[in-house]
Scaffold this motif. Structure first.
Motif, short mmCIF file in Angstrom:
data_model
loop_
_atom_site.label_atom_id
_atom_site.label_comp_id
_atom_site.label_asym_id
_atom_site.label_seq_id
_atom_site.Cartn_x
_atom_site.Cartn_y
_atom_site.Cartn_z
N LYS A 180 -8.56 -0.61 19.10
CA LYS A 180 -7.68 -0.52 20.27
C LYS A 180 -7.59 0.90 20.82
CE LYS A 180 -4.70 -4.49 19.39
NZ LYS A 180 -3.32 -4.96 19.05
N ASP A 181 -7.68 1.90 19.93
CA ASP A 181 -7.58 3.29 20.39
C ASP A 181 -8.92 3.83 20.88
OD1 ASP A 181 -9.04 3.61 18.07
OD2 ASP A 181 -7.59 4.92 17.06
N GLY A 182 -9.95 2.98 20.93
CA GLY A 182 -11.27 3.40 21.39
C GLY A 182 -12.17 3.90 20.28
N GLY A 183 -11.61 4.08 19.08
CA GLY A 183 -12.40 4.50 17.93
C GLY A 183 -13.27 3.37 17.39
N LEU A 184 -14.09 3.69 16.41
CA LEU A 184 -15.01 2.71 15.85
C LEU A 184 -14.81 2.54 14.36
CD1 LEU A 184 -18.29 3.90 17.63
CD2 LEU A 184 -16.95 1.87 18.21
N LYS A 185 -14.69 1.29 13.94
CA LYS A 185 -14.74 0.97 12.51
C LYS A 185 -16.21 0.80 12.15
CE LYS A 185 -13.99 -2.92 9.41
NZ LYS A 185 -13.69 -4.36 9.41
N GLU A 186 -16.67 1.50 11.12
CA GLU A 186 -18.09 1.51 10.78
C GLU A 186 -18.35 0.80 9.46
OE1 GLU A 186 -20.92 5.01 9.30
OE2 GLU A 186 -20.49 5.20 11.44
N GLU A 187 -19.32 -0.12 9.47
CA GLU A 187 -19.78 -0.78 8.25
C GLU A 187 -21.27 -0.47 8.09
OE1 GLU A 187 -17.97 -5.03 7.92
OE2 GLU A 187 -18.11 -4.54 10.06
N ILE A 188 -21.68 -0.20 6.86
CA ILE A 188 -23.06 0.17 6.58
C ILE A 188 -23.74 -0.93 5.77
CG2 ILE A 188 -24.54 1.83 5.37
CD1 ILE A 188 -22.51 3.99 6.12
N PHE A 189 -24.96 -1.29 6.20
CA PHE A 189 -25.70 -2.38 5.56
C PHE A 189 -27.06 -1.87 5.05
CE2 PHE A 189 -22.53 -4.25 8.31
CZ PHE A 189 -22.01 -5.26 7.53
N ASP A 190 -28.08 -2.70 5.09
CA ASP A 190 -29.35 -2.37 4.47
C ASP A 190 -30.19 -1.39 5.29
OD1 ASP A 190 -28.75 -4.02 2.35
OD2 ASP A 190 -29.77 -5.77 3.21
N ARG A 191 -31.31 -1.01 4.71
CA ARG A 191 -32.23 -0.08 5.38
C ARG A 191 -33.40 -0.85 6.00
NH1 ARG A 191 -31.16 5.15 4.39
NH2 ARG A 191 -29.57 5.55 2.82
N PHE A 192 -33.82 -0.38 7.17
CA PHE A 192 -34.90 -1.01 7.92
C PHE A 192 -35.77 0.06 8.54
CE2 PHE A 192 -31.73 -4.30 7.65
CZ PHE A 192 -32.44 -5.48 7.57
N SER A 193 -36.88 -0.37 9.16
CA SER A 193 -37.75 0.57 9.87
C SER A 193 -38.01 0.04 11.28
CB SER A 193 -39.07 0.73 9.13
OG SER A 193 -39.89 1.67 9.78
N PHE A 194 -37.53 0.78 12.28
CA PHE A 194 -37.68 0.41 13.69
C PHE A 194 -38.44 1.50 14.44
CE2 PHE A 194 -34.18 -2.29 12.51
CZ PHE A 194 -34.16 -3.34 13.42
N VAL A 195 -39.01 1.12 15.59
CA VAL A 195 -39.56 2.13 16.49
C VAL A 195 -38.38 2.92 17.06
CG1 VAL A 195 -41.62 0.81 17.06
CG2 VAL A 195 -39.56 0.54 18.47
N PRO A 196 -38.60 4.19 17.47
CA PRO A 196 -37.48 5.00 17.97
C PRO A 196 -36.94 4.50 19.30
CG PRO A 196 -39.42 6.37 17.45
CD PRO A 196 -39.86 4.95 17.40
N MET A 197 -35.63 4.66 19.50
CA MET A 197 -34.99 4.37 20.78
C MET A 197 -35.19 5.59 21.69
SD MET A 197 -31.04 3.33 21.51
CE MET A 197 -30.37 3.25 23.18
N LEU A 198 -35.90 5.37 22.78
CA LEU A 198 -36.22 6.47 23.70
C LEU A 198 -35.42 6.33 24.99
CD1 LEU A 198 -40.10 6.47 23.28
CD2 LEU A 198 -38.44 7.91 22.09
#
Length: 218
Positions: A195-213
């Motif tokens: 509600k305050d605009g902040g982010l709740k962060e959850e961390i999951f597994d590792r993956f390999s993606f192409v870079p976001m450009l």
């Protein structure tokens, strides 16, 4: 060339693919059903017809890839989609992930920065069965402020950090699923906007993606 014949053999291979994905820990039956319904070989050159249902990523045009089905299912499951939600997807690619989202009954707004891929998808007849997918050519980092706010945001490329313009386009309570990292391996994160605009962060597994450009590539 893409081929548009979906045989009993293809359907059998999809069933096996779904069992493989399930065995790796995907539990959302609706996601698994969506993968079983979509002819993945339609999204690949016919040269890949024999291997289209292996649980692997494959190259497509413009040095991009069609994601591994397990990865598609994993990200989709993390989104916890509800019918009719507005979903912003960054990185249309082959449009396979967008089709999985559309099968789940959400409104998909998908951005592709590679003009050739964008135009190819506009000509892709199979996609016309999904009027709930809207395609955009643009810079994923900018998002689609005109269509905001969104219920869910899905990033299908590796971002070096959280794109703040996309966070601004999320509703309160909205979720973003994003692979974060600059190396060859990234960590999957789920961010929920508070509600305050902040982010709740959850961390999951590792993956390999192409870079976001950033930017657009004509």
């Amino acid at each position: 060339m893409r081929r548009f014949e979906d045989t009993y053999r293809h359907k059998g291979l999809r069933k096996k693919l779904v069992e493989t994905v399930r065995s790796k820990g995907i539990t959302d039956e609706k996601v698994l059903e969506a993968i079983e319904r979509i002819p993945r070989h339609f999204f690949l050159d016919s040269a890949f017809d024999e291997v289209a249902y292996e649980d692997k990523a494959f190259p497509i045009a413009e040095h991009q890839t069609i994601s591994q089905p397990y990865t598609v299912a994993y990200q989709t499951q993390l989104l916890e989609l509800k019918p009719f939600e507005k979903v912003l997807e960054i990185g249309t690619g082959s449009a396979y992930q967008a089709s999985v989202l559309a099968e789940l009954g959400v409104q998909v707004y998908t951005i592709e920065r590679q003009k050739k891929l964008f135009e190819s998808n506009k000509r892709f007849d199979f996609i016309k069965r999904y009027p709930n997918i809207k395609f955009f050519y643009g810079d994923g980092y900018e998002g689609l402020p005109t269509f905001a706010p969104f219920d869910k945001v899905l990033i299908t490329a590796a971002a070096p950090d959280i794109p703040q313009k996309l966070v601004q386009q999320m509703k309160t309570g909205a979720m973003m699923v994003i692979p974060v990292g600059t190396g060859e391996v990234q960590v999957m994160k789920r961010l929920t906007k508070q509600k305050d605009g902040g982010l709740k962060e959850e961390i999951f597994d590792r993956f390999s993606f192409v870079p976001m450009l950033g930017g657009k590539n004509d």
